[in-house]
Design an enzyme around this catalytic site. Structure first.
Site, mmCIF file in Angstrom:
data_model
loop_
_atom_site.group_PDB
_atom_site.id
_atom_site.type_symbol
_atom_site.label_atom_id
_atom_site.label_comp_id
_atom_site.label_asym_id
_atom_site.label_seq_id
_atom_site.Cartn_x
_atom_site.Cartn_y
_atom_site.Cartn_z
ATOM 1 N N ASP A 270 -4.403 -5.550 1.066
ATOM 2 C CA ASP A 270 -4.764 -4.634 2.140
ATOM 3 C C ASP A 270 -4.253 -5.108 3.494
ATOM 4 O O ASP A 270 -4.159 -4.318 4.431
ATOM 5 C CB ASP A 270 -6.288 -4.474 2.184
ATOM 6 N N ARG A 271 -3.923 -6.398 3.608
ATOM 7 C CA ARG A 271 -3.420 -6.927 4.877
ATOM 8 C C ARG A 271 -1.965 -6.534 5.134
ATOM 9 O O ARG A 271 -1.494 -6.629 6.268
ATOM 10 C CB ARG A 271 -3.538 -8.459 4.900
ATOM 11 N N HIS B 128 -9.894 2.340 7.944
ATOM 12 C CA HIS B 128 -9.055 3.063 8.897
ATOM 13 C C HIS B 128 -7.683 2.423 9.079
ATOM 14 O O HIS B 128 -6.936 2.822 9.960
ATOM 15 C CB HIS B 128 -9.760 3.144 10.250
ATOM 16 N N ARG B 129 -7.375 1.434 8.239
ATOM 17 C CA ARG B 129 -6.044 0.835 8.339
ATOM 18 C C ARG B 129 -4.961 1.839 7.936
ATOM 19 O O ARG B 129 -3.825 1.729 8.391
ATOM 20 C CB ARG B 129 -5.951 -0.420 7.449
ATOM 21 N N GLY B 130 -5.305 2.778 7.088
ATOM 22 C CA GLY B 130 -4.325 3.782 6.678
ATOM 23 C C GLY B 130 -3.824 4.593 7.851
ATOM 24 O O GLY B 130 -2.612 4.760 8.044
#
Length: 371
Positions: free
Chosen positions: A228-229, A309-311
């Site tokens: 995910d990073r 909310h990284r997307g």
């Protein structure tokens, strides 16, 4: 003409030149040119976007063996424009910034009572390989044993994270990385600061880098926390077009026979791409992201049930970088369409009963939302 001069002339005329200069006899072999890589458009686009905007968060490259994953990363590093750094700083701090500096660069000279401008040098963009067998001390840094024994002082010996500051940290076969190193990378990637507590030494130093990992999915999966990073996720497959496969072999044979001449042959294309990157980096702060496009980005992430909310952040940053790279001052819906798979492929929820490929799911959602 003396005999020595004749020999020097023979050497000078027999060796190929690079950018109009004769390479030294013991000069290191230049890496394969980035612009000479055949195919793999998804990989090259992902790397270029992270160069234009490092806040995207790096690239995860998964694919078959022998598909130029490592070659592309090392080739990109060789063509990046140099950066300005404080002379003598072990962390290559930027001289024109006041935030994120190390303790050494923040210090004010006592004699003058005011800050003194440090000496500035140009250095290549750091690209550091993190080997799978590296110890935590080698990665994070530890006590300088030599100075402790010879001078009797406790001093810090910076590790790989210090060297990678303001550059790239490349991990080949990242899915085979030891768990304790994964934990270290998660902490540093989240904060941009490396904290070291060793033998009475307490050190905090900047460690902001673009994380680039590559691996073969057949050899194991990556931990979800580390996956995910990564901002973008590129999947590389073996090229099946016969003409392209033949061209790959031809170019590689030509490079192996004379790497300096091969690099010189592609120097104009390399310089053209370098200018394009510089222009994109200067244009990036001026690129506008209209609200209608931003709403479409949010709708797409809701449609795909992306956690967190990284997307949205990654889509916005990557689409802005794409517009800057192509010389435009405003992001369009088409920019989001082109990088949606790269930015969201690794952020979808895993459903064991789902038979559809992640890329296909994203493309279907894109067609429904980005009309």
């Amino acid at each position: 003409m003396s005999k020595e001069q004749e020999q020097d002339q023979v050497v000078a005329t027999s060796e190929p030149s690079t950018n109009g200069q004769t390479p030294l006899p013991n000069a290191p072999v230049p890496p394969y040119p980035f612009v000479a890589i055949v195919g793999q458009a998804e990989l090259k686009l992902a790397l270029l976007l992270c160069v234009v905007n490092p806040t995207i968060g790096g690239v995860m490259v998964m694919g078959h063996r022998g598909t130029a994953k490592s070659t592309a990363v090392r080739a990109l590093a060789a063509m990046l424009p140099p950066i300005k750094a404080v002379a003598g700083c072990p962390y290559s701090c930027a001289p024109d910034r006041t935030a994120g500096l190390c303790d050494q660069c923040r210090a004010v000279p006592k004699s003058t009572g005011k800050a003194k401008k440090p000496a500035v040098i140009n250095i290549p963009v750091p690209v550091v390989d993190l080997p799978l067998g590296a110890t935590e001390d080698r990665v994070c840094g530890t006590l300088d044993i030599e100075r402790a024994l010879t001078q009797g002082v406790q001093a810090f010996a910076p590790g790989l994270l210090a060297r990678a500051n303001r550059g790239f940290l490349y991990i080949d076969e990242v899915n085979l990385l030891e768990d304790h190193l994964v934990d270290v990378l998660l902490d540093v990637a989240a904060s941009g600061v490396n904290v070291v507590e060793r033998e009475g030494i307490s050190v905090r130093h900047p460690a902001r880098f673009v994380l680039v990992g590559s691996g073969n999915p057949e050899e194991g999966d990556l931990r979800p926390q580390l996956l995910d990073r990564f901002g973008l996720h590129a999947r590389i497959t073996t090229i099946t077009d016969v003409n392209e496969r033949v061209e790959i072999v031809k170019r590689r044979r030509e490079y192996d026979a004379d790497p300096f001449a091969f690099v010189e042959k592609w120097s104009k294309e390399t310089q053209k791409l370098q200018r394009k990157i510089k222009q994109a980096q200067r244009r990036l702060p001026e690129v506008a992201l209209p609200d209608p496009v931003l709403y479409k980005i949010a709708e797409l992430c809701v449609k795909l049930e992306v956690d967190g909310h990284r997307g949205e952040l990654t889509l916005a940053r990557a689409a802005t970088a794409l517009a800057a790279l192509e010389g435009r001052n405003e992001v369009s819906v088409n920019d989001v369409r082109r990088i949606a798979v790269l930015a969201l492929r690794h952020r979808l929820r895993k459903d064991p009963l789902e038979t559809q490929d992640d890329a296909v799911r994203i493309e279907r959602a894109v067609e429904e939302v980005l009309v």
